[in-house]
Design an enzyme around this catalytic site. Structure first.
Site, PDB file in Angstrom:
ATOM      1  N   ARG A  12       0.851  -1.183   0.000  1.00  0.00           N
ATOM      2  CA  ARG A  12       0.000   0.000   0.000  1.00  0.00           C
ATOM      3  C   ARG A  12       0.889   1.237   0.000  1.00  0.00           C
ATOM      4  O   ARG A  12       1.882   1.301   0.736  1.00  0.00           O
ATOM      5  CB  ARG A  12      -0.916   0.018   1.236  1.00  0.00           C
ATOM      6  N   HIS A  60       1.154  -0.389 -10.383  1.00  0.00           N
ATOM      7  CA  HIS A  60       0.206  -1.159  -9.578  1.00  0.00           C
ATOM      8  C   HIS A  60      -0.199  -2.453 -10.283  1.00  0.00           C
ATOM      9  O   HIS A  60      -1.384  -2.758 -10.463  1.00  0.00           O
ATOM     10  CB  HIS A  60      -1.038  -0.327  -9.255  1.00  0.00           C
TER      11      HIS A  60
END
Length: 310
Positions: A225, A273
């Site tokens: 994250r 990502h």
């Protein structure tokens, strides 16, 4: 009796998930009506992505569970209208994708691949890379993904230390926990892999004091994250040479703004990502199994601890 399954996600996700979801639910002998427009008071299960239009759960009076399509639940776990059981997504493809990304990027740095790939023609520098036996990797977060990555790295011969907030026991891994354990884990991190969930307690886990605990020349990988890392502190540590390299897949703002310093920093690798992704053919099996369990009165898989936030 027909089970009503509401698919609450984007239109593109529905096109991707509809065929395998129907297949996997039927394979378990469940008669189901699966659609994107079932009246709330008739829904039994909600297959859910937090970016869907469904944000108020108070009208789902007969629903038994919310089955999250994403591994992370930080975007839904705090929803004050949600009082149903919430299950996060765990599937073999999600885990395998993360293992491949983490091991691949560690091996890239460990073997010094860039130096050979980018070397001018005719360069001959026969210096052997280090061995994994002599290299220490710390994995912060020993959930499903962290434990799998730690185990894979140990299988390649790396000395692996894992840290989690609560004690864990994983074969072949030195498992630490608590505040003192975090300091000890960082002190032996030639490589540090961040796979913690995003919670108020984990924000800025890698801040300036934490980075200072790591060995000089350490490398960081963050496929977990974005907010786990204090960006300014990391850039300072890269600039002064204490941290050798950072490979980052997740960020506080995504897509990463084009003027962000990470893009041009010579010691940073940015990936968009893609470290791991749910794949409908595999995650549909997890969803179908949880629906079967709900109908059979069995415990759900991967139930979220609402107080812990994951």
């Amino acid at each position: 009796m027909t089970v009503n399954v509401l698919f609450a996600a984007t239109e593109s996700r529905w096109a991707e998930y509809e065929p395998p979801l129907r297949k996997e639910i039927a394979a378990l002998g469940i008669e189901a009506h699966i659609a994107t427009d079932i009246p709330a008071d008739q829904v039994d299960y909600i297959v859910y992505a937090p970016n869907s239009e469904v944000q108020d759960f108070t009208t789902f009076t007969r629903a038994k569970a919310v089955l999250n399509l994403w591994a992370g639940v930080e975007a839904i776990v705090g929803n004050p209208t949600l009082h149903l059981p919430l299950c996060r997504m765990v599937d073999p493809a999600l885990t395998q994708g993360m293992v491949e990304w983490v091991t691949g990027h560690i091996l890239r740095l460990h073997l010094g691949m860039d130096a050979h790939i980018n070397a001018p023609a005719g360069t001959w520098d026969p210096v052997a890379p280090p061995l994994s036996f002599d290299t220490r990797v710390t994995v912060l977060g020993l959930g499903e993904l962290g434990a799998a990555c730690a185990t894979a790295l140990a299988g390649l011969g790396f000395q692996v230390t894992g840290w989690s907030r609560s004690p864990k026991d994983i074969a072949g891994i030195t498992c630490l926990s608590g505040d003192a354990g975090l300091e000890d884990a960082l002190a032996v991190a030639d490589y540090c892999v961040l796979l913690l969930p995003k919670t108020p307690a984990t924000e800025n886990t890698l801040n300036a004091p934490a980075l200072a605990l790591m060995p000089k020349g350490a490398r960081i990988l963050n496929p977990g994250r974005g907010p786990l890392v204090d960006d300014e502190a990391l850039l300072d540590a890269l600039d002064n040479g204490h941290i050798d390299h950072a490979t980052l897949d997740v960020f506080r703002i995504e897509p990463l703004p084009s003027d962000h310093p990470y893009w041009s920093h010579p010691r940073v690798t940015v990936t968009p990502h893609i470290a791991s992704e749910t794949r409908a053919a595999y995650s549909s099996k997890t969803i179908a199994e949880n629906i079967r369990r709900g109908e059979a009165g069995e415990p759900f898989l991967h139930l979220v601890d609402r107080t812990a936030g994951y």
